[in-house]
Design a protein around this motif. Structure first.
Motif, PDB file in Angstrom:
ATOM      1  N   GLN A  16    -109.209 -60.754 -64.016  1.00 46.47           N
ATOM      2  CA  GLN A  16    -107.877 -60.267 -64.357  1.00 46.47           C
ATOM      3  C   GLN A  16    -107.991 -58.810 -64.800  1.00 46.47           C
ATOM      4  OE1 GLN A  16    -104.664 -61.798 -64.378  1.00 46.47           O
ATOM      5  NE2 GLN A  16    -104.072 -59.674 -64.784  1.00 46.47           N
ATOM      6  N   PRO A  17    -107.431 -57.867 -64.030  1.00 49.94           N
ATOM      7  CA  PRO A  17    -107.501 -56.454 -64.442  1.00 49.94           C
ATOM      8  C   PRO A  17    -106.778 -56.235 -65.759  1.00 49.94           C
ATOM      9  CG  PRO A  17    -105.965 -56.736 -62.617  1.00 49.94           C
ATOM     10  CD  PRO A  17    -106.681 -58.033 -62.773  1.00 49.94           C
ATOM     11  N   GLU A  18    -107.330 -55.344 -66.579  1.00 46.13           N
ATOM     12  CA  GLU A  18    -106.786 -55.116 -67.914  1.00 46.13           C
ATOM     13  C   GLU A  18    -105.534 -54.256 -67.918  1.00 46.13           C
ATOM     14  OE1 GLU A  18    -110.018 -53.305 -69.950  1.00 46.13           O
ATOM     15  OE2 GLU A  18    -111.246 -55.127 -70.010  1.00 46.13           O
ATOM     16  N   LYS A  19    -105.493 -53.283 -67.030  1.00 42.72           N
ATOM     17  CA  LYS A  19    -104.380 -52.342 -67.031  1.00 42.72           C
ATOM     18  C   LYS A  19    -103.880 -52.152 -65.609  1.00 42.72           C
ATOM     19  CE  LYS A  19    -103.104 -47.669 -68.560  1.00 42.72           C
ATOM     20  NZ  LYS A  19    -103.600 -46.401 -69.147  1.00 42.72           N
ATOM     21  N   THR A  20    -102.730 -52.744 -65.299  1.00 42.55           N
ATOM     22  CA  THR A  20    -102.227 -52.689 -63.932  1.00 42.55           C
ATOM     23  C   THR A  20    -101.199 -51.592 -63.747  1.00 42.55           C
ATOM     24  OG1 THR A  20    -100.545 -54.352 -64.469  1.00 42.55           O
ATOM     25  CG2 THR A  20    -102.623 -55.156 -63.556  1.00 42.55           C
ATOM     26  N   ASP A  21    -101.097 -51.130 -62.515  1.00 40.93           N
ATOM     27  CA  ASP A  21    -100.072 -50.171 -62.140  1.00 40.93           C
ATOM     28  C   ASP A  21     -99.519 -50.627 -60.799  1.00 40.93           C
ATOM     29  OD1 ASP A  21    -102.984 -48.379 -62.031  1.00 40.93           O
ATOM     30  OD2 ASP A  21    -102.050 -49.018 -60.162  1.00 40.93           O
ATOM     31  N   GLY A  22     -98.852 -49.753 -60.055  1.00 45.29           N
ATOM     32  CA  GLY A  22     -98.352 -50.157 -58.745  1.00 45.29           C
ATOM     33  C   GLY A  22     -97.427 -51.347 -58.817  1.00 45.29           C
ATOM     34  N   GLY A  23     -96.520 -51.366 -59.810  1.00 42.12           N
ATOM     35  CA  GLY A  23     -95.611 -52.494 -59.919  1.00 42.12           C
ATOM     36  C   GLY A  23     -96.276 -53.737 -60.449  1.00 42.12           C
ATOM     37  N   ASP A  24     -97.397 -53.558 -61.166  1.00 40.56           N
ATOM     38  CA  ASP A  24     -98.147 -54.653 -61.789  1.00 40.56           C
ATOM     39  C   ASP A  24     -99.009 -55.410 -60.783  1.00 40.56           C
ATOM     40  OD1 ASP A  24     -98.865 -55.853 -64.207  1.00 40.56           O
ATOM     41  OD2 ASP A  24     -97.540 -57.555 -63.880  1.00 40.56           O
ATOM     42  N   TYR A  25     -99.160 -54.884 -59.562  1.00 36.91           N
ATOM     43  CA  TYR A  25     -99.908 -55.592 -58.534  1.00 36.91           C
ATOM     44  C   TYR A  25    -101.408 -55.356 -58.591  1.00 36.91           C
ATOM     45  CZ  TYR A  25     -95.764 -57.236 -56.094  1.00 36.91           C
ATOM     46  OH  TYR A  25     -94.604 -57.892 -55.776  1.00 36.91           O
ATOM     47  N   TYR A  26    -101.843 -54.254 -59.163  1.00 30.92           N
ATOM     48  CA  TYR A  26    -103.269 -53.947 -59.115  1.00 30.92           C
ATOM     49  C   TYR A  26    -103.640 -52.931 -60.190  1.00 30.92           C
ATOM     50  CZ  TYR A  26    -101.565 -49.726 -56.827  1.00 30.92           C
ATOM     51  OH  TYR A  26    -100.897 -48.570 -56.541  1.00 30.92           O
ATOM     52  N   GLU A  27    -104.940 -52.787 -60.403  1.00 35.75           N
ATOM     53  CA  GLU A  27    -105.470 -51.684 -61.197  1.00 35.75           C
ATOM     54  C   GLU A  27    -106.279 -50.802 -60.260  1.00 35.75           C
ATOM     55  OE1 GLU A  27    -108.316 -50.666 -65.077  1.00 35.75           O
ATOM     56  OE2 GLU A  27    -107.874 -52.749 -64.560  1.00 35.75           O
ATOM     57  N   GLY A  28    -105.917 -49.537 -60.203  1.00 36.92           N
ATOM     58  CA  GLY A  28    -106.645 -48.609 -59.353  1.00 36.92           C
ATOM     59  C   GLY A  28    -107.753 -47.932 -60.131  1.00 36.92           C
ATOM     60  N   LEU A  29    -108.979 -48.104 -59.657  1.00 31.61           N
ATOM     61  CA  LEU A  29    -110.141 -47.529 -60.333  1.00 31.61           C
ATOM     62  C   LEU A  29    -110.734 -46.407 -59.494  1.00 31.61           C
ATOM     63  CD1 LEU A  29    -111.944 -50.873 -61.313  1.00 31.61           C
ATOM     64  CD2 LEU A  29    -110.520 -49.454 -62.813  1.00 31.61           C
ATOM     65  N   SER A  30    -111.145 -45.341 -60.144  1.00 30.12           N
ATOM     66  CA  SER A  30    -111.890 -44.318 -59.418  1.00 30.12           C
ATOM     67  C   SER A  30    -113.207 -44.953 -58.993  1.00 30.12           C
ATOM     68  CB  SER A  30    -112.154 -43.115 -60.315  1.00 30.12           C
ATOM     69  OG  SER A  30    -113.010 -43.480 -61.395  1.00 30.12           O
ATOM     70  N   TRP A  31    -113.820 -44.421 -57.957  1.00 25.90           N
ATOM     71  CA  TRP A  31    -115.073 -45.021 -57.492  1.00 25.90           C
ATOM     72  C   TRP A  31    -116.173 -44.926 -58.547  1.00 25.90           C
ATOM     73  CZ3 TRP A  31    -115.756 -48.551 -54.092  1.00 25.90           C
ATOM     74  CH2 TRP A  31    -114.845 -48.698 -53.056  1.00 25.90           C
ATOM     75  N   GLU A  32    -116.075 -43.931 -59.417  1.00 28.30           N
ATOM     76  CA  GLU A  32    -117.060 -43.821 -60.491  1.00 28.30           C
ATOM     77  C   GLU A  32    -116.969 -45.011 -61.457  1.00 28.30           C
ATOM     78  OE1 GLU A  32    -115.048 -41.471 -59.522  1.00 28.30           O
ATOM     79  OE2 GLU A  32    -116.370 -39.916 -58.728  1.00 28.30           O
ATOM     80  N   ASN A  33    -115.772 -45.636 -61.508  1.00 31.72           N
ATOM     81  CA  ASN A  33    -115.559 -46.774 -62.405  1.00 31.72           C
ATOM     82  C   ASN A  33    -115.415 -48.099 -61.661  1.00 31.72           C
ATOM     83  OD1 ASN A  33    -115.459 -45.237 -64.883  1.00 31.72           O
ATOM     84  ND2 ASN A  33    -113.473 -44.463 -64.180  1.00 31.72           N
ATOM     85  N   ALA A  34    -115.846 -48.124 -60.408  1.00 29.69           N
ATOM     86  CA  ALA A  34    -115.660 -49.324 -59.589  1.00 29.69           C
ATOM     87  C   ALA A  34    -116.400 -50.542 -60.139  1.00 29.69           C
ATOM     88  CB  ALA A  34    -116.111 -49.053 -58.153  1.00 29.69           C
ATOM     89  N   GLY A  35    -117.405 -50.313 -60.962  1.00 30.05           N
ATOM     90  CA  GLY A  35    -118.171 -51.424 -61.518  1.00 30.05           C
ATOM     91  C   GLY A  35    -117.623 -51.949 -62.832  1.00 30.05           C
ATOM     92  N   LYS A  36    -116.381 -51.595 -63.145  1.00 29.92           N
ATOM     93  CA  LYS A  36    -115.789 -52.010 -64.426  1.00 29.92           C
ATOM     94  C   LYS A  36    -115.785 -53.529 -64.579  1.00 29.92           C
ATOM     95  CE  LYS A  36    -111.484 -51.651 -67.112  1.00 29.92           C
ATOM     96  NZ  LYS A  36    -110.135 -51.025 -67.191  1.00 29.92           N
ATOM     97  N   TYR A  37    -115.512 -54.231 -63.491  1.00 28.27           N
ATOM     98  CA  TYR A  37    -115.457 -55.692 -63.551  1.00 28.27           C
ATOM     99  C   TYR A  37    -116.592 -56.287 -62.713  1.00 28.27           C
ATOM    100  CZ  TYR A  37    -110.738 -54.552 -65.122  1.00 28.27           C
ATOM    101  OH  TYR A  37    -109.666 -54.019 -65.781  1.00 28.27           O
TER     102      TYR A  37
END
Length: 345
Positions: free
Chosen positions: A256-277
């Motif tokens: 479950q992403p912690e902080k969503t955007d795009g109408g609550d559909y997803y969390e967009g991560l920079s590639w530098e942070n792609a390993g967050k989950y």
């Protein structure tokens, strides 16, 4: 998951001839929609009055059952799965691939025979649509009142040409839109007791139970629904998409992403942070608008994801076909992936 632009579900997934068009509008009249409750009815054989209450909710009416239906490609494919055939005269949305073959979203539609009035996001020929003499327009509704793949800039003109029926495909479990497309197809003359329809539902139910059992046996394998683009790695919110909601009901454990955007559909991560989950299995958007593993290999962060290292990746149809026939294979594919996956931490 995303295609273009990025700000809403439309972003997440993705005039001319005024005099002639005016004449067509005058001939066709308005949709005559009214807010009401109820369900579909009408006798296609006798040609009696027809009504259908869609998910806006609005009651769509016609003097006789519509026989000329134009629909978003995925909606048309769902209706076809429930037995609708000659009534489908036109489609809009991805229908043919660059090599002329049927797009996966087209399902069993004969893409060489049906009129394509738009083959990509933003494409919708009003002239071709009017020439089809449409009696009903059908499309998904991911957000309240939003007509999926009907361009905003020409929507007012388009909606004057024929009544519309919208089926909600966001924030509900997938059985709801499947059942609503079945009801719409039946109101238009499809036989839901036909053997192919009955068999498809049985396959869907069997696949669902097998996924439930596979999840139990997997011992807590965590799944992440995701999509890759050149600049961002998107982690989908499993509480919004119909398919993910249903998979979760069967026991699938999603990130479950912690902080969503795009109408609550997803969390967009920079590639530098792609390993967050950290996930054990990636459910990767396989649409042509998203980067695939061979493309993602150039991203160092992609190769560092535990699931990528373990080769635990399976395709995800982020815009599934809302029918038993269309969705059963997707359940089976996820089941097979979970059975082959192991906990990575």
């Amino acid at each position: 998951m995303p295609s273009s632009p990025r700000l809403t579900r439309r972003g997440l997934l993705a005039a001319g001839g005024a005099t002639a068009l005016g004449a067509v509008l005058a001939a066709c009249g308005s949709s005559g929609d009214k807010a009401a409750g109820g369900s579909g009815s009408g006798d296609a054989a006798s040609g009696g009055p027809w009504t259908f209450t869609d998910d806006r909710p609005q009651t769509v009416t016609a003097k006789t059952t519509p026989t000329r239906v134009v629909a978003f490609t995925g909606a048309a494919a769902a209706l076809a799965d429930f037995g609708l055939d000659k009534q489908l005269v036109g489609v809009f949305g991805e229908t043919k691939t660059a090599d002329g073959k049927a797009d996966p979203q087209a399902g069993s539609l004969d893409v060489d025979k049906i009129e394509i009035i738009g083959n990509a996001w933003g494409e919708f020929s009003i002239e071709k649509y009017a020439a089809l003499r449409p009696e009903l327009l059908v499309t998904h509704m991911y957000d309240p009142g939003a007509y999926w793949y009907v361009p905003d800039e020409s929507k007012d003109k388009i909606l004057q040409l024929a009544p519309q029926a919208l089926v909600s495909t966001g924030r509900v479990t997938i059985t709801q839109p499947i059942e609503h497309y079945a009801k719409l197809a039946e109101s238009l003359g499809a036989d839901l007791k036909a053997q192919p329809v009955v068999d498809a539902k049985a396959r869907f139910e069997k696949a669902s139970e097998e996924l439930r059992q596979a999840v139990k046996a997997a011992g807590g394998v965590k799944v992440m629904a995701c999509s890759g683009s050149a600049d961002l790695f998107y982690v989908s919110n499993p509480k919004i998409s119909c398919d993910l909601i249903y998979f979760a009901e069967l026991g699938v454990e999603f990130i479950q992403p912690e902080k969503t955007d795009g109408g609550d559909y997803y969390e967009g991560l920079s590639w530098e942070n792609a390993g967050k989950y950290q996930a054990d299995l990636l459910l990767l958007d396989q649409r042509s608008t998203a980067l695939q593993p061979k493309d993602l290999a150039a991203k160092p962060a992609w190769g560092q994801l535990p699931a990528v290292k373990a080769e635990q990746i399976t395709p995800w149809d982020a815009v599934p076909r809302f029918s038993y026939a269309g969705f059963a294979p997707l359940i089976e594919r996820l089941t097979a992936a979970i059975q082959k996956s192991r906990k990575l931490s």
